[in-house]
Design a protein around this motif. Structure first.
Motif, PDB file in Angstrom:
ATOM      1  N   LEU A 139      10.020  61.101  37.123  1.00  0.00           N
ATOM      2  CA  LEU A 139      11.071  61.619  38.000  1.00  0.00           C
ATOM      3  C   LEU A 139      11.502  63.010  37.545  1.00  0.00           C
ATOM      4  O   LEU A 139      11.676  63.921  38.369  1.00  0.00           O
ATOM      5  CB  LEU A 139      12.264  60.667  38.002  1.00  0.00           C
ATOM      6  CG  LEU A 139      13.502  61.150  38.764  1.00  0.00           C
ATOM      7  CD1 LEU A 139      13.187  61.358  40.240  1.00  0.00           C
ATOM      8  CD2 LEU A 139      14.656  60.165  38.597  1.00  0.00           C
ATOM      9  N   HIS A 142       8.841  65.499  38.449  1.00  0.00           N
ATOM     10  CA  HIS A 142       8.840  65.752  39.897  1.00  0.00           C
ATOM     11  C   HIS A 142       9.960  66.710  40.296  1.00  0.00           C
ATOM     12  O   HIS A 142       9.728  67.671  41.046  1.00  0.00           O
ATOM     13  CB  HIS A 142       8.990  64.422  40.630  1.00  0.00           C
ATOM     14  CG  HIS A 142       9.128  64.552  42.113  1.00  0.00           C
ATOM     15  ND1 HIS A 142       8.138  65.080  42.923  1.00  0.00           N
ATOM     16  CD2 HIS A 142      10.162  64.232  42.951  1.00  0.00           C
ATOM     17  CE1 HIS A 142       8.540  65.076  44.178  1.00  0.00           C
ATOM     18  NE2 HIS A 142       9.759  64.573  44.219  1.00  0.00           N
ATOM     19  N   THR A 143      11.157  66.467  39.805  1.00  0.00           N
ATOM     20  CA  THR A 143      12.279  67.340  40.163  1.00  0.00           C
ATOM     21  C   THR A 143      12.085  68.743  39.589  1.00  0.00           C
ATOM     22  O   THR A 143      12.475  69.732  40.221  1.00  0.00           O
ATOM     23  CB  THR A 143      13.601  66.738  39.665  1.00  0.00           C
ATOM     24  OG1 THR A 143      13.512  66.463  38.257  1.00  0.00           O
ATOM     25  CG2 THR A 143      13.903  65.439  40.393  1.00  0.00           C
ATOM     26  N   TRP A 172       4.395  62.275  46.309  1.00  0.00           N
ATOM     27  CA  TRP A 172       5.078  61.572  45.222  1.00  0.00           C
ATOM     28  C   TRP A 172       5.672  60.255  45.708  1.00  0.00           C
ATOM     29  O   TRP A 172       5.552  59.223  45.039  1.00  0.00           O
ATOM     30  CB  TRP A 172       6.167  62.471  44.641  1.00  0.00           C
ATOM     31  CG  TRP A 172       6.720  61.994  43.335  1.00  0.00           C
ATOM     32  CD1 TRP A 172       6.179  62.160  42.094  1.00  0.00           C
ATOM     33  CD2 TRP A 172       7.939  61.260  43.136  1.00  0.00           C
ATOM     34  NE1 TRP A 172       6.974  61.585  41.134  1.00  0.00           N
ATOM     35  CE2 TRP A 172       8.067  61.029  41.746  1.00  0.00           C
ATOM     36  CE3 TRP A 172       8.933  60.794  43.985  1.00  0.00           C
ATOM     37  CZ2 TRP A 172       9.142  60.341  41.196  1.00  0.00           C
ATOM     38  CZ3 TRP A 172      10.008  60.100  43.442  1.00  0.00           C
ATOM     39  CH2 TRP A 172      10.110  59.881  42.060  1.00  0.00           C
ATOM     40  N   THR A 173       6.304  60.274  46.872  1.00  0.00           N
ATOM     41  CA  THR A 173       6.923  59.046  47.381  1.00  0.00           C
ATOM     42  C   THR A 173       5.882  58.020  47.818  1.00  0.00           C
ATOM     43  O   THR A 173       6.094  56.816  47.657  1.00  0.00           O
ATOM     44  CB  THR A 173       7.865  59.356  48.555  1.00  0.00           C
ATOM     45  OG1 THR A 173       7.147  60.098  49.562  1.00  0.00           O
ATOM     46  CG2 THR A 173       9.054  60.168  48.092  1.00  0.00           C
ATOM     47  N   ALA A 188      16.482  61.257  43.605  1.00  0.00           N
ATOM     48  CA  ALA A 188      15.690  62.472  43.805  1.00  0.00           C
ATOM     49  C   ALA A 188      16.244  63.304  44.961  1.00  0.00           C
ATOM     50  O   ALA A 188      16.259  64.541  44.899  1.00  0.00           O
ATOM     51  CB  ALA A 188      14.230  62.099  44.066  1.00  0.00           C
ATOM     52  N   THR A 191      19.336  65.231  43.752  1.00  0.00           N
ATOM     53  CA  THR A 191      18.946  66.403  42.963  1.00  0.00           C
ATOM     54  C   THR A 191      18.376  67.497  43.854  1.00  0.00           C
ATOM     55  O   THR A 191      18.679  68.687  43.677  1.00  0.00           O
ATOM     56  CB  THR A 191      17.906  66.000  41.902  1.00  0.00           C
ATOM     57  OG1 THR A 191      18.438  64.954  41.084  1.00  0.00           O
ATOM     58  CG2 THR A 191      17.536  67.185  41.027  1.00  0.00           C
ATOM     59  N   HIS A 239      13.137  61.797  50.396  1.00  0.00           N
ATOM     60  CA  HIS A 239      12.451  60.768  49.619  1.00  0.00           C
ATOM     61  C   HIS A 239      12.751  59.376  50.157  1.00  0.00           C
ATOM     62  O   HIS A 239      11.860  58.534  50.272  1.00  0.00           O
ATOM     63  CB  HIS A 239      12.873  60.851  48.148  1.00  0.00           C
ATOM     64  CG  HIS A 239      12.471  62.119  47.459  1.00  0.00           C
ATOM     65  ND1 HIS A 239      13.130  63.312  47.644  1.00  0.00           N
ATOM     66  CD2 HIS A 239      11.459  62.371  46.576  1.00  0.00           C
ATOM     67  CE1 HIS A 239      12.559  64.250  46.901  1.00  0.00           C
ATOM     68  NE2 HIS A 239      11.548  63.713  46.246  1.00  0.00           N
TER      69      HIS A 239
END
Length: 354
Positions: A139, A142-143, A172-173, A188, A191, A239
């Motif tokens: 995570l 990814h962010t 990603w999802t 996510a 963010t 997401h």
């Protein structure tokens, strides 16, 4: 000579080199005291290229497997990397940690009451529930990747930024859509909103935060916070919009190359040996004939049928199509073409003989 890290051929070479590891672990299972059949299924080795884990309920068995794998690898000139090798328990604390990460997923078990408890294959309550979630490290990665993309596109139009972000979010999802990910997806999105808000305010330092939000976020349906340009269809994916679809375990030792195109079409909705419509209908019908309710087999004769015949105005669309066994199709066609003979009213004939 060597293979570059991350090269496409690396997983193939790893599979070739490590082939046979599963059989070695099964040999260990058969050597354990007790019922051989139970021992054979109690120990599992899960491997993806050169990443693998071994599962068993007893610590001594795991330690023995670690020693045997080390010896087996040494014969190939390989060894376990200490920094990436650890023993853990999924429910109780062991060496300061609970659970483990594998291929970007965190696997843990949590004690719960009887109404939320998992069950064994015999239906017995286990007293805990197994949860597989995206790992915190993935995570964070990814962010950070999204943040880097946003920083690299500070001056581009909003639509261009969306075009760069959507593939990253979608990929990603989709990867994590088969596990317990809703809470992580919401996190996510939170963010991402903060990152985009900072991007918008950076573009207009003399405008208020409210003005920036009204410019870059629109209302679509019941959602008041859709990141999209005015008068354009393109919009940023969220997401949490990705549906969670639980993964169905592949049966036994099946492989996409085993020739059973009916099974793989029913599972995936496509197969190189099956026509597109047949494969799609197999998945829609979960591998069953809608007429008799029995599962299809790859040696069966299968035919596509129109629920409402074309002669009666039926359309050639999936909602009017079904896949049937050949003999089931014949039976349905016979029933569709049957002529209904009206019943004779005897009282009417008695009163009106001619």
């Amino acid at each position: 000579m060597g293979v570059p890290q991350g090269g496409t051929i690396s997983p193939l070479l790893a599979n070739i080199a490590l082939h046979g590891m599963e059989n070695r672990i099964k040999q260990v299972a058969l050597s354990l005291p007790g019922c051989k059949a139970a021992n054979y299924t109690a120990i599992s080795l899960i491997r993806f290229a050169d990443d693998f884990l071994i599962l068993h309920k007893d610590l001594p068995v795991i330690q023995r497997c670690q020693q045997i794998i080390s010896e087996w690898l040494s014969q190939l000139g390989l060894e376990l990397k200490p920094s990436k090798t650890r023993i853990s328990h999924t429910l109780n604390m062991y060496e300061g940690k609970v659970g483990f990460d594998f291929l970007g997923f965190t696997v843990r078990q949590f004690p719960v009451g009887k109404y939320h408890s998992g069950k064994s294959s015999s239906g017995k309550l286990l007293g805990y529930k197994t949860l597989i979630t995206p790992s915190k490290a993935k995570l964070k990665t990814h962010t950070q990747k999204i943040g880097k993309l946003i920083d690299e596109h500070k001056v581009v139009p909003q639509s261009d930024l969306i075009a760069h972000l959507n593939p990253v979010i979608r990929g990603w999802t989709n990867y994590y859509s088969c596990v317990v990910s809703k809470r992580i997806f919401n996190q996510a999105d939170t963010t991402l909103f903060s990152q985009l808000k900072a991007w918008a305010e950076h573009r207009h330092p003399n405008k208020s935060s409210r003005w920036s939000c009204q410019k870059y976020w629109q209302t679509v349906g019941s959602d008041n916070w859709v990141f999209k340009p005015h008068n354009q269809k393109i919009r940023l994916l969220k997401h949490r919009e990705t549906p969670i679809v639980r993964h169905i375990q592949v049966q036994g030792s099946r492989s996409p190359f085993d020739g059973d195109w009916v099974y793989w079409s029913s599972r995936m909705g496509k197969h190189p040996e099956a026509p597109i419509r047949v494969a799609t209908l197999l998945k829609m019908q979960k591998g069953k004939c809608t007429h008799c309710g029995l599962f299809f087999h790859h040696e069966d004769l299968m035919e596509i049928d129109h629920k409402i015949p074309r002669s009666q105005g039926g359309k050639d669309s999936y909602d009017n199509l079904q896949l049937l066994h050949g003999h089931c199709h014949d039976a349905k066609t016979t029933a569709d073409n049957a002529v209904t003979v009206p019943e004779i009213d005897e009282d009417y004939l008695n009163c009106n003989p001619f």
